[in-house]
Design a protein around this motif. Sequence first.
Motif, PDB file in Angstrom:
ATOM      1  N   LEU A   1       0.836  -1.213   0.000  1.00 36.41           N
ATOM      2  CA  LEU A   1       0.000   0.000   0.000  1.00 36.41           C
ATOM      3  C   LEU A   1       0.864   1.254   0.000  1.00 36.41           C
ATOM      4  O   LEU A   1       0.527   2.259  -0.616  1.00 36.41           O
ATOM      5  CB  LEU A   1      -0.941  -0.006   1.208  1.00 36.41           C
ATOM      6  CG  LEU A   1      -2.144  -0.941   1.041  1.00 36.41           C
ATOM      7  CD1 LEU A   1      -2.944  -1.032   2.352  1.00 36.41           C
ATOM      8  CD2 LEU A   1      -3.060  -0.452  -0.086  1.00 36.41           C
ATOM      9  N   ALA A   2       2.010   1.158   0.673  1.00 38.77           N
ATOM     10  CA  ALA A   2       2.888   2.340   0.753  1.00 38.77           C
ATOM     11  C   ALA A   2       3.341   2.784  -0.636  1.00 38.77           C
ATOM     12  O   ALA A   2       3.544   3.975  -0.883  1.00 38.77           O
ATOM     13  CB  ALA A   2       4.098   2.031   1.635  1.00 38.77           C
ATOM     14  N   GLU A   3       3.482   1.833  -1.543  1.00 40.48           N
ATOM     15  CA  GLU A   3       3.932   2.205  -2.897  1.00 40.48           C
ATOM     16  C   GLU A   3       2.964   3.192  -3.552  1.00 40.48           C
ATOM     17  O   GLU A   3       3.371   4.019  -4.366  1.00 40.48           O
ATOM     18  CB  GLU A   3       4.020   0.957  -3.795  1.00 40.48           C
ATOM     19  CG  GLU A   3       5.233   0.091  -3.535  1.00 40.48           C
ATOM     20  CD  GLU A   3       5.247  -1.114  -4.488  1.00 40.48           C
ATOM     21  OE1 GLU A   3       6.103  -1.157  -5.373  1.00 40.48           O
ATOM     22  OE2 GLU A   3       4.373  -2.004  -4.342  1.00 40.48           O
ATOM     23  N   LYS A   4       1.689   3.063  -3.218  1.00 38.11           N
ATOM     24  CA  LYS A   4       0.704   3.955  -3.844  1.00 38.11           C
ATOM     25  C   LYS A   4       0.856   5.399  -3.386  1.00 38.11           C
ATOM     26  O   LYS A   4       0.290   6.315  -3.976  1.00 38.11           O
ATOM     27  CB  LYS A   4      -0.722   3.481  -3.522  1.00 38.11           C
ATOM     28  CG  LYS A   4      -1.053   2.164  -4.189  1.00 38.11           C
ATOM     29  CD  LYS A   4      -2.545   1.958  -4.360  1.00 38.11           C
ATOM     30  CE  LYS A   4      -3.014   2.565  -5.659  1.00 38.11           C
ATOM     31  NZ  LYS A   4      -4.376   2.086  -6.045  1.00 38.11           N
ATOM     32  N   GLU A   5       1.598   5.569  -2.281  1.00 29.67           N
ATOM     33  CA  GLU A   5       1.769   6.924  -1.732  1.00 29.67           C
ATOM     34  C   GLU A   5       3.048   7.582  -2.252  1.00 29.67           C
ATOM     35  O   GLU A   5       3.480   8.592  -1.712  1.00 29.67           O
ATOM     36  CB  GLU A   5       1.827   6.864  -0.197  1.00 29.67           C
ATOM     37  CG  GLU A   5       0.652   6.140   0.454  1.00 29.67           C
ATOM     38  CD  GLU A   5      -0.688   6.748   0.050  1.00 29.67           C
ATOM     39  OE1 GLU A   5      -0.788   7.986   0.021  1.00 29.67           O
ATOM     40  OE2 GLU A   5      -1.614   5.966  -0.281  1.00 29.67           O
ATOM     41  N   THR A   6       3.666   7.016  -3.262  1.00 24.98           N
ATOM     42  CA  THR A   6       4.931   7.593  -3.750  1.00 24.98           C
ATOM     43  C   THR A   6       4.776   9.065  -4.107  1.00 24.98           C
ATOM     44  O   THR A   6       3.728   9.486  -4.614  1.00 24.98           O
ATOM     45  CB  THR A   6       5.454   6.828  -4.997  1.00 24.98           C
ATOM     46  OG1 THR A   6       6.650   7.486  -5.454  1.00 24.98           O
ATOM     47  CG2 THR A   6       4.440   6.847  -6.141  1.00 24.98           C
ATOM     48  N   ASP A   7       5.827   9.831  -3.846  1.00 25.05           N
ATOM     49  CA  ASP A   7       5.815  11.242  -4.251  1.00 25.05           C
ATOM     50  C   ASP A   7       6.587  11.428  -5.559  1.00 25.05           C
ATOM     51  O   ASP A   7       6.829  12.556  -5.981  1.00 25.05           O
ATOM     52  CB  ASP A   7       6.437  12.123  -3.159  1.00 25.05           C
ATOM     53  CG  ASP A   7       7.915  11.829  -2.971  1.00 25.05           C
ATOM     54  OD1 ASP A   7       8.413  10.792  -3.492  1.00 25.05           O
ATOM     55  OD2 ASP A   7       8.593  12.621  -2.289  1.00 25.05           O
ATOM     56  N   HIS A   8       7.007  10.327  -6.172  1.00 25.38           N
ATOM     57  CA  HIS A   8       7.794  10.469  -7.404  1.00 25.38           C
ATOM     58  C   HIS A   8       6.843  10.688  -8.573  1.00 25.38           C
ATOM     59  O   HIS A   8       6.018   9.828  -8.880  1.00 25.38           O
ATOM     60  CB  HIS A   8       8.653   9.227  -7.636  1.00 25.38           C
ATOM     61  CG  HIS A   8       9.732   9.460  -8.647  1.00 25.38           C
ATOM     62  ND1 HIS A   8       9.474   9.557  -9.996  1.00 25.38           N
ATOM     63  CD2 HIS A   8      11.066   9.666  -8.498  1.00 25.38           C
ATOM     64  CE1 HIS A   8      10.615   9.790 -10.639  1.00 25.38           C
ATOM     65  NE2 HIS A   8      11.592   9.857  -9.758  1.00 25.38           N
TER      66      HIS A   8
END
Lengths: 555, 555
Positions: B259-266
């Motif tokens: 789930l954390a991957e969906k929060e990427t700021d890239h």
Amino acid sequence: MTDTPNVLWIMADQLRFDYLSCYGHPHLNTPHIDALAARGVRFTNTYVQSPVCGPSRMSAYTGRYVRSHGSTWNGIPLRVGEPTLGDHLRDVGARAVLVGKTHMIADLDGMAWLGIDPKSEIGVRVSECGFEAFERDDGLHPDSVAQKWSAYDDYLVSLGYVSDNPWEDFANSGVDPDGKLMSAWLLKNSRLPANVPEEHSETAYLTNRAMAFMEEAISDDKPWLCHLSYIKPHWPYIVPAPYHDMYGPEHIVDPIRSLAEKETDHPLLRAYQQARVCRTFSQDHVREHVIPAYMGLIKQLDDNLGRLFAWMDAKGLTENTIIAFTSDHGDYMGDHWMGDKDFYHDSAVKVPLVIADPRPVANVTRGTTSDALIEMIDLAPTFMGVMGCAPKPHIVEGRDLMSILHGKDGFSRRFVISEHDYSSFEMARALNVSQENARTVMIFDGRWKYIRCEGFRPILFDLESDPHEFIDLGASDIAVHVQVRKDMEQALLSWATQHHSRITATPEILACQDNATEVGILIGFWDEDDYETVAGKPFSSLLPVGAPASRKNSS
Amino acid sequence: MTDTPNVLWIMADQLRFDYLSCYGHPHLNTPHIDALAARGVRFTNTYVQSPVCGPSRMSAYTGRYVRSHGSTWNGIPLRVGEPTLGDHLRDVGARAVLVGKTHMIADLDGMAWLGIDPKSEIGVRVSECGFEAFERDDGLHPDSVAQKWSAYDDYLVSLGYVSDNPWEDFANSGVDPDGKLMSAWLLKNSRLPANVPEEHSETAYLTNRAMAFMEEAISDDKPWLCHLSYIKPHWPYIVPAPYHDMYGPEHIVDPIRSLAEKETDHPLLRAYQQARVCRTFSQDHVREHVIPAYMGLIKQLDDNLGRLFAWMDAKGLTENTIIAFTSDHGDYMGDHWMGDKDFYHDSAVKVPLVIADPRPVANVTRGTTSDALIEMIDLAPTFMGVMGCAPKPHIVEGRDLMSILHGKDGFSRRFVISEHDYSSFEMARALNVSQENARTVMIFDGRWKYIRCEGFRPILFDLESDPHEFIDLGASDIAVHVQVRKDMEQALLSWATQHHSRITATPEILACQDNATEVGILIGFWDEDDYETVAGKPFSSLLPVGAPASRKNSS
């Protein structure tokens, strides 16, 4: 004759940017090149893409960086299939004609793979950087197995200059006071007059040949670009009378060098300074012999250009011919304790560039100078534009200079690049650097000149505070220098990772790739609705319109 | 038959490295590929040079990086004059034969410049990456203007499968429970059986065609390399019975995603996740429909390879044929909230590679694995070595794997490289990135995977502490990450500035450049003594041996 102007692209060989009167030389008066500058634009910041003949010229003739065309040093063939200015001009019905030097070596392996006969029309063109070869003369005909008998040799023989190697014995020999022939391969003979009268020298001969081409082309309906490519003032340094003693020690400008430079701790710079040719040119008696001959060769070239321009005037060619004058690189002449070329100080990597466009639209810039950062690869796209060839940004990496010549906005460049492959040099052996890694690249933004040296620390000059490039800031720990080095490295990385080889991808092909859905290649559509929302048409419109599929098993 | 072994180079399309039982898939049993691994070497760290068909294959077929060959995305022609494996093998009298897919588009402009007829023998070869085309099938025949009727279409028609587009209606359609045809272009139809029996499917057809080539080649005296290039398990995802329902939800491995991957700021990663195909494959019902079909396609492929290998045994071909099995890239299948391929997580950029060499010298490594860092470009030089072709380091950038296969030292690589051109993608438009700058490059050293994204900050994964590549350290300010990013950038700069285009410069040419003095081109010699000290022979030996030079003026 067509409405499209012709282009006469004159290139000198090994002419420094500062050995012309219009570029500020105090003793060398070059009125004909100066006159060209007076009716055109003189560029003050033109850099070649490699500080040596072969790669610099391959860049000029392709409009591409050395990294891109791959002919990284002299004698490395330009690969078959590397598109050239000639290819682009032929596409729009113009001719690209060579008179003189290209320094090109044919890619025989590449031709064999593609079944191209080197003697065929296309084979000859592929062997001459894409030019139609009206006259080829690479200017060096040593007496050895590698000697190539040239049309100039035939010319000398036809005039009665009889020898097994007329070039060597006449054009490339001096006559000493006792009438003895002395080879121009030895620098000590540079001040002797050549054993050929001026009117039969190679510079005069190539000038005549350019006239012969233009004469012949008058009856032709095609616009042309003629690359008049002189072999001088490149070594061997020898010039016919009266040019051989026109200049003396009193006309020699001081070398650009400092004692501190000799104390460099940079291994590659040290290796350069210790190379034979650099040691030779660091000696004052060598400079005193060579520079007067070098100046004489330039003066002779200028006089021949005067003769050529007057002839063009008389023939009515001037008003329809854009004339560009430049050089393939400079000559250290002892500056920075170096000789010949092959590195990135301005003495070697910066060249003169004058372009005169006779059309009224260029009137606003006549006699002006431009300080824009120019790369030699800008000439190809400029000439393409003149001939009506659309830009090809996927192939040609230079930028059209016409906006500058016509006094308009639109030209910009953040930095110029130059590259060098020293794998064949004694520096590589002295430092034990492999063929793979004997490479350097310069990036210069008009102030900071950063030189990346694979395997060694970088070199950095600040041309604002140090215009003579005496102080190497490559190891300086002053914050601004550290930051500049970081910025330059980033710019270099961005440049180096560009798509230099993506030459088959026109902007249109790239833009079209996106229409896969339109031609029925559907990626990641769940169902009909999903498709119809994106495509704006019913999914069923994609299905075959023929008979319903069924197996009519006849077997 | 010659003593030189033949090579059967099998390539699957879009096969992930972990969807084979020998690579650890818990439910997909692939005994025939496993058996190949048992008699050869299984490589566990093989990376493709671009995570998408076209450029990955052009790298495979040239042995060169995408940067070098320039075909940076699908549909971008491989330039004429780019040397291929086929060119190198033909030079030593071997054949390089294609059965199946190359994804090549012909460079028609390049051929026109060089006067090559696309229909000629050389023209056809140039249009097929240098292969002799025994069978060409790129596997996508949508019903549109771009449709290409293929030999496989003829085959279907000959068997009584009558349609305006037999590929679409039979091979690429499923049959629903009511007997209605449903297009495999829509993912919801993935679990239906294809409208063609297995023995007439494209996978079976290409297997048969490989046998036909090998049968024909038995009477031939030349050693051969046969590139058997399947078009599956690439989308459209549909497979004939009984493979269509061999696997169900219970056989689907969990997606590799957090789930954390969906929060990427890239910005670029976010744009990928928001692209349609990635949104589609992030949905569980899509995975549940597609993955069983994908697994069925792989199982079918394995069964066909079993059939092929048994046939080769029966024909006595196995003992003289080196067999390699690999894939051109992987398939995200929803991992990391992404679909299809086109980025650098292992799901997309890592592929299986098995090579079995039947010769006794390879006995020591049978059934072993190698964890060496392998690039797909290593296969071309490996096969060249097998065929007796000398290394060509100036052209071929991969490394011969034979030392690994023969249990010897000598193979080493510090990092693998992969590149991607997203200029045609919706990400480029979403982020307003130009065609010039829509480019990324990955460098991976076995632990650190660094991804340079032009115009954006880099992405960094530590596969040692984070084998699933969930945690992007590209903006981390932990000292070790800052240092790793700096080191990777340096490595990338060194790699990017290599001479990728210096393909005409053999090591011998580079070494020979130094003999200018020997052929009489003397640079920087002051006098005779100076020359004689360096050259070890008298200067006079260089001078012409003919008559003394004199002008016999006959004019």
